[in-house]
Design an enzyme around this catalytic site. Sequence first.
Site, PDB file in Angstrom:
ATOM      1  N   GLY A 130      -0.496  -2.063   7.952  1.00  0.00           N
ATOM      2  CA  GLY A 130       0.598  -2.993   7.656  1.00  0.00           C
ATOM      3  C   GLY A 130       1.448  -2.252   6.942  1.00  0.00           C
ATOM      4  O   GLY A 130       1.306  -0.933   6.628  1.00  0.00           O
ATOM      5  N   GLN A 184       9.076   1.029   2.713  1.00  0.00           N
ATOM      6  CA  GLN A 184       8.179   2.101   3.047  1.00  0.00           C
ATOM      7  C   GLN A 184       8.728   3.033   4.074  1.00  0.00           C
ATOM      8  O   GLN A 184       8.529   4.324   4.167  1.00  0.00           O
ATOM      9  CB  GLN A 184       6.863   1.798   3.562  1.00  0.00           C
ATOM     10  N   CYS A 198      -2.938   2.468   0.590  1.00  0.00           N
ATOM     11  CA  CYS A 198      -1.500   2.492   1.074  1.00  0.00           C
ATOM     12  C   CYS A 198      -1.081   3.653   1.379  1.00  0.00           C
ATOM     13  O   CYS A 198      -1.113   4.685   0.854  1.00  0.00           O
ATOM     14  CB  CYS A 198      -0.723   1.884  -0.264  1.00  0.00           C
ATOM     15  N   LEU A 199      -0.195   3.585   2.497  1.00  0.00           N
ATOM     16  CA  LEU A 199       0.337   4.788   3.279  1.00  0.00           C
ATOM     17  C   LEU A 199       1.548   5.448   2.178  1.00  0.00           C
ATOM     18  O   LEU A 199       1.701   6.742   2.516  1.00  0.00           O
ATOM     19  CB  LEU A 199       1.139   4.413   4.579  1.00  0.00           C
ATOM     20  N   HIS A 227      -0.532  -7.676  -0.160  1.00  0.00           N
ATOM     21  CA  HIS A 227      -0.115  -6.288  -0.068  1.00  0.00           C
ATOM     22  C   HIS A 227       1.088  -5.830   0.171  1.00  0.00           C
ATOM     23  O   HIS A 227       2.009  -5.198  -0.572  1.00  0.00           O
ATOM     24  CB  HIS A 227      -1.158  -5.322   0.406  1.00  0.00           C
ATOM     25  N   GLU A 228       1.635  -6.368   1.445  1.00  0.00           N
ATOM     26  CA  GLU A 228       3.117  -5.910   1.971  1.00  0.00           C
ATOM     27  C   GLU A 228       4.008  -6.763   1.011  1.00  0.00           C
ATOM     28  O   GLU A 228       5.225  -6.294   1.142  1.00  0.00           O
ATOM     29  CB  GLU A 228       3.063  -6.241   3.312  1.00  0.00           C
ATOM     30  N   HIS A 234       5.092  -5.077  -1.779  1.00  0.00           N
ATOM     31  CA  HIS A 234       6.098  -4.125  -1.680  1.00  0.00           C
ATOM     32  C   HIS A 234       7.393  -4.326  -1.714  1.00  0.00           C
ATOM     33  O   HIS A 234       8.222  -4.042  -2.103  1.00  0.00           O
ATOM     34  CB  HIS A 234       5.894  -3.192  -0.060  1.00  0.00           C
TER      35      HIS A 234
END
Length: 152
Positions: A46, A51, A90-91, A132-133, A136
Site C-alpha cells: 500500500g 509518501q 511501512c515503506l 494504515h494508508e 498517512h
Amino acid sequence: MAVYQVVTIGDEILRDKAKEVTKFDDRIYKLLNNMMETLMKEDGVGLAAPQIGVSKRVIIAYHEENDKVIELINPEIISASGEVIDNEGCLSVPGRVGKVNRSKDIVVRGQNADGEPIQFNASGMFARIIQHEIDHLNGILFIDKLEKEENA
Ligand code: CO
C-alpha cells in the site's frame, strides 16, 4: 511515469494533513501511475500520496484475494467493527515492524480516478492496509499506534 523515492520518517510531509482532491484531471492519473510503479518497485502492499511527496488524499492498496491494487481518492471509513492486532510495517519507516490494533471490518467510501463515487466493504489484511494508508493522509504513522515492537 516514474518510480519515486519514498519519503521517510523525519520529512514533515508525512505529518501534514493531505489535501482533498477536487479536480480529477490528468494529474491524478499521472499521480496514480507513479504511485503504482513506486509500490511495485518497493514491493509494498500500500502507498499514500504523501509518501512520494504529494500532499493529496490519494491511496492505493493491494487486495490479495483479487491480486489487484485498488485506487482510492478522498477515502473515508464510514463504519468499522471488530478489532485485530497484527504486524505492520511501512515503506516510510524502514527497519521497524510491530503490532497494531485495527478494525477488522470496515466500509470505505471514496472516489475513483474519474471522480465517481465508490463504496465497498473490506476486511482482513485489505482493511488493515486501507486503515494504515488513510492514517498517512492524516499525518499518522503506524509507530504512533504501536502496541508492541517486533524484530524487523
Ligand atoms: Co505506511
